[in-house]
Design a protein around this motif. Structure first.
Motif, short mmCIF file in Angstrom:
data_model
loop_
_atom_site.label_atom_id
_atom_site.label_comp_id
_atom_site.label_asym_id
_atom_site.label_seq_id
_atom_site.Cartn_x
_atom_site.Cartn_y
_atom_site.Cartn_z
N PRO A 43 0.79 -1.23 0.00
CA PRO A 43 0.00 0.00 0.00
C PRO A 43 0.83 1.29 0.00
N VAL A 44 1.94 1.33 0.68
CA VAL A 44 2.74 2.55 0.71
C VAL A 44 3.33 2.82 -0.67
N LYS A 45 3.87 1.79 -1.29
CA LYS A 45 4.44 1.95 -2.62
C LYS A 45 3.36 2.37 -3.62
N ARG A 46 2.20 1.73 -3.54
CA ARG A 46 1.11 2.06 -4.46
C ARG A 46 0.62 3.50 -4.21
N ALA A 47 0.52 3.89 -2.95
CA ALA A 47 0.09 5.25 -2.62
C ALA A 47 1.08 6.27 -3.19
N GLN A 48 2.37 5.95 -3.13
CA GLN A 48 3.38 6.85 -3.69
C GLN A 48 3.20 6.99 -5.20
N GLU A 49 2.91 5.87 -5.88
CA GLU A 49 2.66 5.91 -7.32
C GLU A 49 1.44 6.77 -7.63
N LEU A 50 0.37 6.56 -6.89
CA LEU A 50 -0.87 7.31 -7.11
C LEU A 50 -0.69 8.79 -6.80
N PHE A 51 0.12 9.08 -5.80
CA PHE A 51 0.39 10.47 -5.44
C PHE A 51 0.88 11.23 -6.67
N HIS A 52 1.76 10.60 -7.42
CA HIS A 52 2.28 11.20 -8.64
C HIS A 52 1.22 11.20 -9.76
N LEU A 53 0.55 10.07 -9.96
CA LEU A 53 -0.45 9.96 -11.02
C LEU A 53 -1.60 10.95 -10.83
N LEU A 54 -1.96 11.22 -9.58
CA LEU A 54 -3.04 12.16 -9.28
C LEU A 54 -2.53 13.61 -9.25
N LYS A 55 -1.27 13.79 -9.60
CA LYS A 55 -0.62 15.11 -9.66
C LYS A 55 -0.61 15.83 -8.30
N GLU A 61 2.72 24.65 -2.68
CA GLU A 61 3.46 24.59 -1.42
C GLU A 61 3.92 23.18 -1.05
N GLU A 62 3.79 22.25 -2.00
CA GLU A 62 4.16 20.85 -1.76
C GLU A 62 3.51 20.34 -0.48
N ASN A 63 2.18 20.53 -0.41
CA ASN A 63 1.47 20.20 0.82
C ASN A 63 0.23 19.33 0.59
N GLY A 64 0.36 18.37 -0.31
CA GLY A 64 -0.72 17.42 -0.55
C GLY A 64 -0.61 16.21 0.37
N ILE A 65 -1.77 15.66 0.73
CA ILE A 65 -1.83 14.44 1.54
C ILE A 65 -2.82 13.49 0.90
N LEU A 66 -2.42 12.23 0.77
CA LEU A 66 -3.28 11.20 0.19
C LEU A 66 -3.61 10.14 1.22
N PHE A 67 -4.91 9.90 1.39
CA PHE A 67 -5.41 8.78 2.19
C PHE A 67 -5.70 7.66 1.19
N TYR A 68 -4.95 6.57 1.28
CA TYR A 68 -5.10 5.45 0.34
C TYR A 68 -5.68 4.25 1.07
N VAL A 69 -6.73 3.64 0.48
CA VAL A 69 -7.35 2.46 1.08
C VAL A 69 -7.43 1.36 0.03
N SER A 70 -6.86 0.21 0.35
CA SER A 70 -7.02 -0.99 -0.46
C SER A 70 -8.15 -1.78 0.20
N VAL A 71 -9.32 -1.73 -0.43
CA VAL A 71 -10.57 -2.20 0.18
C VAL A 71 -10.54 -3.70 0.49
N ASP A 72 -10.27 -4.52 -0.51
CA ASP A 72 -10.31 -5.97 -0.29
C ASP A 72 -9.24 -6.45 0.68
#
Length: 145
Positions: A43-55, A61-72
């Protein structure tokens, strides 16, 4: 039985989470997103990938935060940009993670995300206060893949 990511939250739960993001972003210039996905081994690696893909790494200010949930897989990750890392300590990340996971353990997924979002808004207000010229740089909608 696996839960479809589309069925993880009801429409009203999604609306409540989006409203929590909007309210939190009234306190801070920080940008908050939630992403749901069916499965993920790391999940951490995938969240990092998505962080970039979601721009999310393109905020002023480089101040974005992503809450990532792998449901299954019932996995959760919290990722923040460089600007946040430069200002907050490990206690910040631990407090938010612990708040979310304590609710998730009780299957209170909506409440867990909202509690984490509210905490992020409150804490980031000290480092990245909202200003009258603040613009919403990223969508508040929940993204799904």
């Amino acid at each position: 039985m696996a839960v479809k990511v589309e069925d993880f939250l009801t429409a009203s739960q999604e609306h409540a989470i989006i409203e929590a993001i909007r309210q939190a972003e009234l306190l801070t210039s920080g940008e908050i997103r939630v992403h749901l996905e069916s499965q993920c081994k790391e999940p951490v690696k995938r969240a990092q990938e998505l962080f970039h893909l979601l721009k999310m790494d393109n905020t002023k200010e480089e101040n974005g935060i992503l809450f990532y949930v792998s449901v299954d897989d019932k996995k959760f990750a919290l990722i923040g940009d460089r600007g946040i890392h430069a200002r907050v300590g490990d206690d910040f990340w631990s407090a938010v993670r612990d708040e979310v996971l304590s609710r998730f353990r009780e299957s209170e997924f909506q409440n867990g995300l909202i509690a984490g979002i509210e905490l992020v808004g409150e804490k980031l207000a000290a480092y990245f206060p909202w200003d009258t010229d603040d613009t919403n740089e990223l969508s508040d909608e929940i993204s799904v893949s």
